[in-house]
Write a protein that holds these residues in place. Structure first.
Motif, PDB file in Angstrom:
ATOM      1  N   TYR A  51       0.808  -1.223   0.000  1.00 15.17           N
ATOM      2  CA  TYR A  51       0.000   0.000   0.000  1.00 15.17           C
ATOM      3  C   TYR A  51       0.842   1.274   0.000  1.00 15.17           C
ATOM      4  CZ  TYR A  51      -4.674  -2.029   0.235  1.00 15.17           C
ATOM      5  OH  TYR A  51      -5.852  -2.653  -0.077  1.00 15.17           O
ATOM      6  N   SER A  54       2.165   1.806  -3.386  1.00 15.94           N
ATOM      7  CA  SER A  54       1.160   2.246  -4.357  1.00 15.94           C
ATOM      8  C   SER A  54       0.974   3.757  -4.311  1.00 15.94           C
ATOM      9  CB  SER A  54      -0.178   1.539  -4.108  1.00 15.94           C
ATOM     10  OG  SER A  54      -0.808   2.011  -2.928  1.00 15.94           O
ATOM     11  N   GLY A  81     -10.480   5.851   0.061  1.00 13.68           N
ATOM     12  CA  GLY A  81      -9.351   5.072   0.545  1.00 13.68           C
ATOM     13  C   GLY A  81      -9.538   4.581   1.967  1.00 13.68           C
ATOM     14  N   ARG A 197      -5.211   6.157  -2.036  1.00 12.69           N
ATOM     15  CA  ARG A 197      -4.191   5.215  -1.572  1.00 12.69           C
ATOM     16  C   ARG A 197      -3.619   5.650  -0.224  1.00 12.69           C
ATOM     17  NH1 ARG A 197      -6.631   2.197  -2.741  1.00 12.69           N
ATOM     18  NH2 ARG A 197      -5.097   0.596  -2.251  1.00 12.69           N
ATOM     19  N   THR A 201      -3.782   3.318   3.077  1.00 12.82           N
ATOM     20  CA  THR A 201      -2.523   2.989   3.744  1.00 12.82           C
ATOM     21  C   THR A 201      -2.571   3.332   5.220  1.00 12.82           C
ATOM     22  OG1 THR A 201      -1.288   3.336   1.688  1.00 12.82           O
ATOM     23  CG2 THR A 201      -0.034   3.419   3.743  1.00 12.82           C
ATOM     24  N   ALA A 233      -2.246  -0.041  -8.346  1.00  9.47           N
ATOM     25  CA  ALA A 233      -2.322   1.325  -8.877  1.00  9.47           C
ATOM     26  C   ALA A 233      -3.055   1.351 -10.213  1.00  9.47           C
ATOM     27  CB  ALA A 233      -0.913   1.896  -9.031  1.00  9.47           C
ATOM     28  N   ASN A 236      -6.937   0.707  -9.538  1.00  9.72           N
ATOM     29  CA  ASN A 236      -7.654   1.850  -8.983  1.00  9.72           C
ATOM     30  C   ASN A 236      -7.755   2.998  -9.975  1.00  9.72           C
ATOM     31  OD1 ASN A 236      -8.285   1.274  -6.002  1.00  9.72           O
ATOM     32  ND2 ASN A 236      -6.153   0.652  -6.156  1.00  9.72           N
TER      33      ASN A 236
END
Length: 295
Positions: A51, A54, A81, A197, A201, A233, A236
């Motif tokens: 994560y 990314s 996210g 992201r 994360t 990546a 998404n």
């Protein structure tokens, strides 16, 4: 003029379907690689590596792609996210303690059905062919998610009320990710995806800290995490652009077909045996995408 208009409408359907299909493929690859990595390291450790990576990948792509981010767009991305991180956290907890063959399809169908309902409630009106395709996609999603308990190191046990609640939360959170990311106004580039992201994360790292996971990672795990992050990546970003170009009700059910590609990889590269019900699901997934592209 009529022919030109029909061609434009055809392109308007094909582009979001192609992007959503790309998203499903990339999600499927990412999940397969994550599953393989989780056989050697706990799933939470794997996402604790992939994560953050990314964020770097999407952030670099956002700089190149440009766009004019706004506070509202970044907020939608960040919110998507956060719920995505909750979805992953609760999903892994449920899988580690309960029956995979029950948890996976419930999560998958909620992730597909809720955005579909939200899109239709918001006034989206797909054609008859597309509606049939959506129904077929929902069935396909359930079938390809039905996994055997035999030979699995996880997924044993019964679905207790607590695990049932975690499963529903996970499915709704995955659905929330699709719905929230689709709310980003056009023209903002990939910055909302980068914010998404970051939000995910934060949640998974908080979960890792709560679980007292070690943050000492081997070079091999970092390398695998980088590949997982790359496909994450792509997935998404592709979904984000699909939702910008087409109807949420259409692109969400296609993106939710990602288990079909995970299963396909597990069979072709992982040496797993294809169950008859999963074969039917994979075939129906292809039929659904075709109907949605033509409908």
């Amino acid at each position: 003029c009529s022919r030109t208009r029909q061609e434009d409408q055809g392109h308007a359907r094909v582009i979001p379907v192609a992007l959503a299909s790309t998203s499903a493929v990339a999600y499927g690859i990412s999940d397969y690689l994550g599953g393989v990595a989780s056989r050697r390291a706990r799933a939470l450790r794997v996402v604790s590596v992939s994560y953050p990576l990314s964020i770097v990948l999407v952030g670099a792509a956002a700089v190149v792609a440009g766009g004019a981010p706004t506070l509202i767009g970044v907020a939608w991305g960040l919110g998507s996210g956060l719920v995505s991180g909750i979805a992953v956290w609760t999903f892994y907890v449920a899988l580690s303690q309960g029956p995979m063959s029950v948890i996976s399809p419930i999560t998958a169908v909620l992730a597909a059905a809720v955005p579909l309902a939200v899109g239709l409630a918001a006034g989206e009106r797909p054609g008859t062919g597309a509606l049939v395709g959506m129904a077929v996609a929902l069935v396909a999603t359930v079938l390809v998610s039905l996994e055997s308990e035999q030979g699995s190191s996880i997924g044993h046990g019964r679905l207790t009320p607590r695990l049932g609640a975690l499963t529903v939360v996970s499915g709704l959170a995955f659905a929330g990710f699709f719905v929230l990311l689709a709310q980003v106004p056009p023209g903002e580039g990939l910055w909302p995806v980068a914010a998404s992201r970051i939000g995910a994360t934060v949640v998974v790292l908080a979960a890792a800290v709560a679980a007292r996971e070690s943050f000492r990672f081997s070079r091999q795990l970092i390398a695998v995490g980088l590949v997982i992050a790359l496909f994450d990546a792509i997935a998404n970003s592709a979904f984000y652009f699909a939702s910008q170009a087409g109807m949420l009700s259409l692109v969400s059910v296609i993106a939710a077909l990602y288990p079909a590609f995970t299963v396909a990889l597990a069979i072709t590269h992982g040496g797993e045996r294809l169950r008859a019900v999963q074969l039917v699901g994979i075939v129906l997934a292809g039929v659904a995408i075709t109907l949605l592209a033509l409908g």
